[in-house]
Design an enzyme around this catalytic site. Structure first.
Site, PDB file in Angstrom:
ATOM      1  N   HIS A  18      78.131  67.848  30.067  1.00  0.00           N
ATOM      2  CA  HIS A  18      78.650  66.690  29.325  1.00  0.00           C
ATOM      3  C   HIS A  18      79.170  65.620  30.284  1.00  0.00           C
ATOM      4  O   HIS A  18      78.784  64.442  30.189  1.00  0.00           O
ATOM      5  CB  HIS A  18      79.769  67.147  28.391  1.00  0.00           C
ATOM      6  CG  HIS A  18      80.349  66.053  27.560  1.00  0.00           C
ATOM      7  ND1 HIS A  18      79.904  65.763  26.302  1.00  0.00           N
ATOM      8  CD2 HIS A  18      81.343  65.154  27.817  1.00  0.00           C
ATOM      9  CE1 HIS A  18      80.588  64.742  25.812  1.00  0.00           C
ATOM     10  NE2 HIS A  18      81.477  64.361  26.718  1.00  0.00           N
ATOM     11  N   GLU A  19      80.029  66.034  31.204  1.00  0.00           N
ATOM     12  CA  GLU A  19      80.626  65.065  32.121  1.00  0.00           C
ATOM     13  C   GLU A  19      79.606  64.526  33.123  1.00  0.00           C
ATOM     14  O   GLU A  19      79.715  63.379  33.553  1.00  0.00           O
ATOM     15  CB  GLU A  19      81.818  65.688  32.861  1.00  0.00           C
ATOM     16  CG  GLU A  19      82.961  66.140  31.955  1.00  0.00           C
ATOM     17  CD  GLU A  19      83.489  65.019  31.064  1.00  0.00           C
ATOM     18  OE1 GLU A  19      83.376  63.835  31.447  1.00  0.00           O
ATOM     19  OE2 GLU A  19      84.001  65.337  29.979  1.00  0.00           O
ATOM     20  N   HIS A  22      78.053  61.422  31.667  1.00  0.00           N
ATOM     21  CA  HIS A  22      78.893  60.232  31.873  1.00  0.00           C
ATOM     22  C   HIS A  22      78.815  59.764  33.329  1.00  0.00           C
ATOM     23  O   HIS A  22      78.697  58.568  33.611  1.00  0.00           O
ATOM     24  CB  HIS A  22      80.347  60.551  31.526  1.00  0.00           C
ATOM     25  CG  HIS A  22      80.593  60.779  30.064  1.00  0.00           C
ATOM     26  ND1 HIS A  22      80.168  59.912  29.088  1.00  0.00           N
ATOM     27  CD2 HIS A  22      81.247  61.787  29.413  1.00  0.00           C
ATOM     28  CE1 HIS A  22      80.539  60.367  27.894  1.00  0.00           C
ATOM     29  NE2 HIS A  22      81.195  61.497  28.073  1.00  0.00           N
TER      30      HIS A  22
END
Length: 418
Positions: A18-19, A22
């Site tokens: 997920h990170e 980003h």
């Protein structure tokens, strides 16, 4: 111990992916990424490469990517302030030393008259012992040093707010997107190597000591009839067995090209105040690389739909907050699933990944969806809300989410231990 390792690996994978989404899109957009963190709280490991600090933190409850400009910048030089400056080979400021200037004997100490570290990148001030002010050009990669901790300055063109709305939206959406991609990949692995359930009522594993083993069922048997009712799919077979606990059923099965009649009495089991029948067999799984591709997308869609339906029930009051699970509940479920085998654990990880993606897209403050909502509001208004107002909304939202997390965790503890 196996459960602890599995939980850490699973949670670490979900948060990292997920990170990383980003992080990757922030870098592609030219944003300054200050920190890539797994977990919250005190650092237990950190390493800095290039301009980004990579950390693992104590509390494994999430993670974050800290991008310059998403929160108000901490760098603020005031007129009359004494600071130290060091310079690079181009005679540009490379360090702005706020305190402990005595630890930097090569630094030039000045009294600040003015500065612009966002656009023009300069500091105007007077060297101690001199009377004429000078203007010092600041490097785009200069460090702001406070208490011997270096923080790279962020010129406006490197900040989140400086980028186009489409780039900001993509950077925010990238985290959930990577969770959806991970879900597809995991379901592909599951289908290609673990196996895809066949549509027919074909038996896979037979549990030892079960009514099915006692009756003489074997892996590969295909049920075609039960008490005179034709069976087309696994769901037909499953429904009839569930509806007849402790009642003898006569099943016609195909085995090695010939038909056989087998009598079996489903055992009764209590599930959520209901008594159902079970004979102790698993659905037949077929490994297939070609079928794994559509299967991965189908399963991602089905799990997404189920999660959205449950969220809708939560909003309308048909689903209680008491039924939600937090980290403790997820750990307990992981413990039970790990005992059932590796492929069930892969499916569980995929389900949690798509769940994380969807939850983060909800238009709630402090979540990716909430930040996307502010980008949308800016597109409609033609100008952004003030950074202070947006920051306050996200702070309140984060506090409420933490409160919800505490409530859910307490409910998990009560269910498991009290």
């Amino acid at each position: 111990m196996n459960t602890i390792i599995a939980f850490i690996l699973m949670f670490g994978l979900l948060v990292f992916v997920h990170e990383f989404g980003h992080f990757l899109f922030a870098k592609k957009a030219g944003m300054l990424v200050r920190e890539f963190a797994i977990g919250f709280g005190p650092k237990i490991f950190s390493i800095k490469k290039s301009e980004t600090l990579y950390t693992i933190r104590l509390l494994p409850m999430g993670g974050y990517v800290r991008v310059a400009g998403e929160d108000p910048e901490i760098i603020d030089l005031k007129p009359g302030q004494h600071i130290g400056l060091t310079f690079n080979e181009h005679n540009q400021v490379k360090q702005i030393i706020i305190n402990h200037k005595d630890k930097h004997p090569n630094a030039e100490v000045i009294e600040v008259e003015g500065s612009d570290l966002d656009h023009k990148l300069y500091i105007k001030g007077t060297l101690l012992g001199e009377s004429d002010p000078q203007t010092f050009k600041v490097s785009e990669t200069a460090d702001y040093v406070m208490n011997e901790v270096e923080t790279q300055i962020a010129p406006f063109n490197r900040q989140f707010q400086a980028k186009s709305k489409s780039k900001r939206a993509m950077q925010l959406f990238a985290g959930p997107l990577m969770n959806f991609i991970l879900t597809v990949v995991l379901f592909f692995i599951l289908g290609a190597f673990g196996g895809i359930p066949v549509e027919e009522a074909k038996i896979g594993d037979v549990q030892p000591g079960s009514p099915a083993e006692t009756a003489g069922f074997e892996a590969g048997d295909e049920i075609v009839e039960i008490d005179g009712h034709p069976i087309q799919e696994w769901s037909d077979f499953q429904s009839i067995v569930r509806e007849h606990p402790n009642q003898e059923l006569t099943m016609i099965v195909l085995r090695n090209g010939s038909s056989e009649s087998i009598n079996v009495v489903p055992a009764s089991q209590e599930i959520e105040d209901m008594t159902i029948g079970q004979i102790g067999v698993m659905q037949y799984l077929e490994s297939s690389l070609t079928r794994a591709v559509p299967y991965s997308f189908e399963q991602t869609y089905e799990w997404s739909k189920m999660i959205l339906v449950n969220l809708g029930m939560l909003v309308t009051g048909q689903f209680s907050v008491d039924m939600l699970s937090g980290p403790v509940g997820i750990y307990d479920a992981t413990d039970q699933i790990v005992q059932t085998g590796f492929w069930n654990f892969i499916q569980w990880t995929a389900a949690l990944s798509v769940n994380l993606g969807i939850i983060n897209l909800l238009p709630l403050p402090a979540l990716d969806g909430g930040r996307l909502l502010f980008v949308g509001i800016e597109a409609v208004r033609g100008k952004p809300l003030s950074t202070e107002k947006e920051g306050l909304v996200h702070f309140i939202g984060f506090a409420l989410l933490m409160l919800l997390m505490l409530i859910v965790t307490w409910n998990d503890i009560q269910r498991l231990f009290l």
